[in-house]
Design a protein around this motif. Structure first.
Motif, mmCIF file in Angstrom:
data_model
loop_
_atom_site.group_PDB
_atom_site.id
_atom_site.type_symbol
_atom_site.label_atom_id
_atom_site.label_comp_id
_atom_site.label_asym_id
_atom_site.label_seq_id
_atom_site.Cartn_x
_atom_site.Cartn_y
_atom_site.Cartn_z
ATOM 1 N N TYR A 20 7.705 31.773 48.273
ATOM 2 C CA TYR A 20 6.621 31.159 47.499
ATOM 3 C C TYR A 20 7.136 30.468 46.245
ATOM 4 C CZ TYR A 20 2.637 30.604 44.412
ATOM 5 O OH TYR A 20 1.718 30.071 43.539
ATOM 6 N N VAL A 21 7.976 31.155 45.457
ATOM 7 C CA VAL A 21 8.421 30.531 44.202
ATOM 8 C C VAL A 21 9.283 29.296 44.487
ATOM 9 C CG1 VAL A 21 8.262 32.657 42.855
ATOM 10 C CG2 VAL A 21 10.433 32.055 43.915
ATOM 11 N N LYS A 22 10.012 29.303 45.593
ATOM 12 C CA LYS A 22 10.765 28.090 45.973
ATOM 13 C C LYS A 22 9.800 26.957 46.304
ATOM 14 C CE LYS A 22 13.478 30.148 49.053
ATOM 15 N NZ LYS A 22 14.540 30.365 50.090
ATOM 16 N N SER A 23 8.671 27.299 46.934
ATOM 17 C CA SER A 23 7.710 26.262 47.336
ATOM 18 C C SER A 23 7.043 25.603 46.139
ATOM 19 C CB SER A 23 6.644 26.866 48.251
ATOM 20 O OG SER A 23 5.726 27.662 47.517
ATOM 21 N N ILE A 24 7.018 26.285 44.983
ATOM 22 C CA ILE A 24 6.411 25.673 43.786
ATOM 23 C C ILE A 24 7.494 25.145 42.835
ATOM 24 C CG2 ILE A 24 4.328 27.089 43.962
ATOM 25 C CD1 ILE A 24 5.409 28.799 41.642
ATOM 26 N N THR A 47 14.415 31.368 42.459
ATOM 27 C CA THR A 47 14.171 32.682 43.056
ATOM 28 C C THR A 47 14.551 33.822 42.113
ATOM 29 O OG1 THR A 47 16.348 32.596 44.137
ATOM 30 C CG2 THR A 47 14.449 31.868 45.420
ATOM 31 N N SER A 48 15.374 33.539 41.127
ATOM 32 C CA SER A 48 15.746 34.561 40.154
ATOM 33 C C SER A 48 14.551 35.035 39.336
ATOM 34 C CB SER A 48 16.827 34.031 39.204
ATOM 35 O OG SER A 48 16.373 32.888 38.504
ATOM 36 N N GLU A 49 13.434 34.282 39.402
ATOM 37 C CA GLU A 49 12.240 34.668 38.669
ATOM 38 C C GLU A 49 11.397 35.694 39.422
ATOM 39 O OE1 GLU A 49 10.580 31.419 35.976
ATOM 40 O OE2 GLU A 49 11.432 30.236 37.619
ATOM 41 N N VAL A 50 11.836 36.051 40.621
ATOM 42 C CA VAL A 50 11.204 37.141 41.369
ATOM 43 C C VAL A 50 12.074 38.383 41.208
ATOM 44 C CG1 VAL A 50 10.412 37.961 43.622
ATOM 45 C CG2 VAL A 50 10.266 35.528 43.052
ATOM 46 N N GLU A 51 11.492 39.475 40.755
ATOM 47 C CA GLU A 51 12.255 40.690 40.483
ATOM 48 C C GLU A 51 11.648 41.873 41.243
ATOM 49 O OE1 GLU A 51 12.357 41.202 36.273
ATOM 50 O OE2 GLU A 51 13.451 39.337 35.925
ATOM 51 N N TRP A 52 12.482 42.519 42.057
ATOM 52 C CA TRP A 52 12.051 43.701 42.822
ATOM 53 C C TRP A 52 12.267 44.917 41.928
ATOM 54 C CZ3 TRP A 52 14.205 44.731 48.441
ATOM 55 C CH2 TRP A 52 13.442 45.753 49.048
ATOM 56 N N HIS A 92 33.064 46.070 42.188
ATOM 57 C CA HIS A 92 32.695 44.666 42.013
ATOM 58 C C HIS A 92 31.466 44.558 41.122
ATOM 59 C CE1 HIS A 92 35.063 42.134 44.667
ATOM 60 N NE2 HIS A 92 34.902 42.963 45.678
ATOM 61 N N TYR A 93 31.398 43.522 40.304
ATOM 62 C CA TYR A 93 30.124 43.231 39.649
ATOM 63 C C TYR A 93 29.244 42.498 40.649
ATOM 64 C CZ TYR A 93 26.562 41.698 36.411
ATOM 65 O OH TYR A 93 25.351 41.488 35.798
ATOM 66 N N ASP A 94 27.972 42.808 40.628
ATOM 67 C CA ASP A 94 27.008 42.135 41.498
ATOM 68 C C ASP A 94 26.689 40.766 40.892
ATOM 69 O OD1 ASP A 94 24.862 41.276 42.984
ATOM 70 O OD2 ASP A 94 23.736 43.153 42.838
ATOM 71 N N HIS A 95 27.334 39.721 41.398
ATOM 72 C CA HIS A 95 27.185 38.410 40.760
ATOM 73 C C HIS A 95 26.089 37.547 41.390
ATOM 74 C CE1 HIS A 95 30.499 37.071 43.753
ATOM 75 N NE2 HIS A 95 29.370 36.531 44.147
ATOM 76 N N ARG A 96 25.226 38.147 42.202
ATOM 77 C CA ARG A 96 24.134 37.364 42.800
ATOM 78 C C ARG A 96 23.190 36.884 41.689
ATOM 79 N NH1 ARG A 96 22.260 41.683 47.140
ATOM 80 N NH2 ARG A 96 23.036 43.095 45.508
ATOM 81 N N SER A 97 23.091 35.587 41.545
ATOM 82 C CA SER A 97 22.399 34.999 40.395
ATOM 83 C C SER A 97 20.896 35.213 40.425
ATOM 84 C CB SER A 97 22.703 33.499 40.306
ATOM 85 O OG SER A 97 22.258 32.833 41.478
ATOM 86 N N TYR A 98 20.307 35.434 41.608
ATOM 87 C CA TYR A 98 18.859 35.594 41.669
ATOM 88 C C TYR A 98 18.408 36.998 41.255
ATOM 89 C CZ TYR A 98 19.956 37.676 46.235
ATOM 90 O OH TYR A 98 20.491 38.440 47.243
ATOM 91 N N LEU A 99 19.355 37.913 41.050
ATOM 92 C CA LEU A 99 19.006 39.249 40.580
ATOM 93 C C LEU A 99 19.185 39.307 39.065
ATOM 94 C CD1 LEU A 99 20.630 41.668 43.208
ATOM 95 C CD2 LEU A 99 18.226 41.050 42.969
#
Length: 365
Positions: A255-259, A263-268, A10-17
């Protein structure tokens, strides 16, 4: 000589990653259920998303990864060494027919599958399993991914139909994949941000290493980068390190949701590039607007600041970034919730001494 094999996942289609961080974070129960739905209602892919952390490198020396049931090699080859290239399904809605990653130096450890363990458990889902493992320094996601056509003979033998299961490919196909993946990564580096750059640089190191190991004649071998400093007194526990990073990552998502940002702008980042000088790329709201911010997570089960190691490369990075980078001290003490503080490098220097620590060679006996 190893077996070069192509498998479909499967391709990982989670948009926040971000594309360079796919397959590195465990999904939630609802996300996992979406892959069940795709399979049962639309006939896409396999029954589940066990490959969700196939490219979570983290701090481990070994990556354990899932093989679809039809891709596990037969009994006669299970003791062999494999190089598995991961291809997405032609019917995939998000990324159809692309090569997305490679696990080299791989060996089969279980035809039935073994449970991956606590860090990747999903509530409401049977334990995720793995069938094979490979050295972490021979495993990488391929970003940008490579489009393939099984009829052109470039990345696979000419196939009229893939059918089910793995497909063995030739050394020339493997070399073509490695070469083009390196070319595209070099091109992407020109416009990459800090997080993507760290991943792409690691990717190039891994691909050169694979080429050298199997004599594919692509690129030149480079010295391996290392992350963190060696030290005595016991190195940081990898499970505590993972828990700490997960805690901070989820905190940053909130935090990023609160501003009002995505969430895709947070990268692990460290889950795909453990040699990166930071763990998480996130955002901070400042008087000058929302700015990019970098966090290095230091976790411990001991007193705050104990058993924490910082490399010279990390110090230089944090000097350069100034207030746009912080060290997060996460302490797992007796309480249910960990304690948490963020410090800039200057603040860290104000509270702690940075002691240089190296191993000294001593002859045995």
């Amino acid at each position: 000589m190893p077996n070069f094999a192509a498998i479909k996942i499967h391709y990982d289609h989670r948009s926040y990653l971000a594309p360079h961080l796919k397959y590195s974070v465990v999904p939630g129960e609802d996300e996992y259920a979406e892959y069940f739905r795709l399979y049962h209602e639309e006939g896409v892919g396999g029954n589940g998303f066990h490959e969700c952390v196939n490219f979570a490198v983290g701090e481990s020396d070994t990556v354990r990864f899932y093989l679809p049931p039809t891709c596990v090699p037969g009994v006669s080859r299970r003791g062999d060494e494999f190089v598995f290239f991961s291809f997405t399904y032609k019917g995939d809605q998000e990324l159809s027919a692309h090569v997305v990653g490679v696990h080299a130096g791989a060996r089969i450890v279980s035809a039935q599958g073994q449970a991956r363990g606590k860090p990747v458990q999903i509530d409401g889902v049977e334990p995720l399993v793995f069938h094979a493992e490979a050295p972490a320094d021979l495993v990488t996601l391929i970003t940008p991914p490579l489009a393939y056509d099984m009829r052109d003979g470039v990345y696979t033998p000419v196939l009229r139909s893939w059918g089910y299961g793995r497909r063995y490919i030739g050394e020339d196909h493997a070399a073509n994949i490695i070469r083009e993946a390196m070319n595209q990564a070099v091109g992407a580096l020109r416009s990459a941000g800090e997080s993507e750059k760290a991943v792409l640089q690691r990717q190039l190191d891994v691909l050169r290493r694979i080429s050298d190991r199997y004599g594919l004649g692509v690129g030149e071998d480079k010295p391996k980068r290392t992350r963190g400093a060696a030290g005595g007194g016991g190195m940081p526990d990898t499970e505590i390190g993972y828990r700490g990073e997960r805690f901070v990552y989820e905190r940053e998502l909130d935090y990023v949701k609160s501003i009002g940002r995505e969430t895709s702008e947070v990268e692990w980042t460290s889950q795909a590039a453990p040699t990166s000088p930071f763990d998480i790329r996130t955002l901070r709201k400042t008087p000058d607007g929302v700015q990019e911010h970098f966090i290095e997570v230091k976790s411990s089960g001991m007193e705050e600041g104990e058993n924490v190691y910082i490399s010279s490369g990390q110090i230089e990075f944090f000097k350069h970034k100034g207030d746009c980078a912080t060290i997060a001290l996460v302490n797992f003490g007796a309480g249910k919730k960990p304690s948490y503080r963020e410090l800039t490098l200057d603040e860290l220097n104000g509270e702690f001494h940075l002691q240089p620590v190296k191993y000294k060679l001593a002859r045995r006996g």
